[in-house]
Design an enzyme around this catalytic site. Sequence first.
Site, mmCIF file in Angstrom:
data_model
loop_
_atom_site.group_PDB
_atom_site.id
_atom_site.type_symbol
_atom_site.label_atom_id
_atom_site.label_comp_id
_atom_site.label_asym_id
_atom_site.label_seq_id
_atom_site.Cartn_x
_atom_site.Cartn_y
_atom_site.Cartn_z
ATOM 1 N N PRO A 120 -39.635 -57.059 2.448
ATOM 2 C CA PRO A 120 -40.386 -55.952 3.063
ATOM 3 C C PRO A 120 -39.545 -54.809 3.633
ATOM 4 C CG PRO A 120 -40.307 -57.803 4.557
ATOM 5 C CD PRO A 120 -39.653 -58.261 3.283
ATOM 6 N N CYS A 121 -38.900 -54.064 2.749
ATOM 7 C CA CYS A 121 -38.118 -52.912 3.197
ATOM 8 C C CYS A 121 -39.008 -51.828 3.803
ATOM 9 C CB CYS A 121 -37.282 -52.358 2.058
ATOM 10 S SG CYS A 121 -38.216 -51.881 0.604
ATOM 11 N N HIS A 122 -40.303 -51.859 3.499
ATOM 12 C CA HIS A 122 -41.230 -50.876 4.072
ATOM 13 C C HIS A 122 -41.406 -51.071 5.573
ATOM 14 C CE1 HIS A 122 -43.727 -54.366 2.965
ATOM 15 N NE2 HIS A 122 -44.511 -54.014 3.972
#
Length: 157
Positions: A120-122
């Site tokens: 989950p880089c977001h």
Amino acid sequence: MQQAHIKTPLGITLIEGDANGISKIWVLNEDAQPSTEIPDELQEAANQMQEYFEGKRNSFNFKLNPSGTDFQKKVWNALLEIPYGRTISYHELSVKLGDVKAIRAVASANGKNPLWIVVPCHRVIGADGSLTGYAGGLWRKKWLLEHENPPVQQSLF
């Protein structure tokens, strides 16, 4: 390496992998058609991605096999520890990884994450709470964060 395209609310998504695991999940900006058949090696990833978008899943448990440097993989593993519905700043992530001065390298590794949504880089934002760069486009980052943390309906009474 097997490939499949699935339809999501954010566009057609490419899933790529083999018996060793999923190596890439990426939203495409060009027009593509969803796959009519999903290879067996990719079926679980496709199912879990659909469940995520339907609001039925907040974590993933299929085998991952991304390509990257040891440092990139260290950053991506740290991203996996960010809870669903939460965010962390690049600074906090750098501190967590043990080197506050590595903030630019951490941001670069974050931007090279090949496993969209699953890693989950977001969930990484600016220190001031701003939505900073996102390879899939800031509108997608905003959508994902709102999907994971929808506004609570206030009671009138």
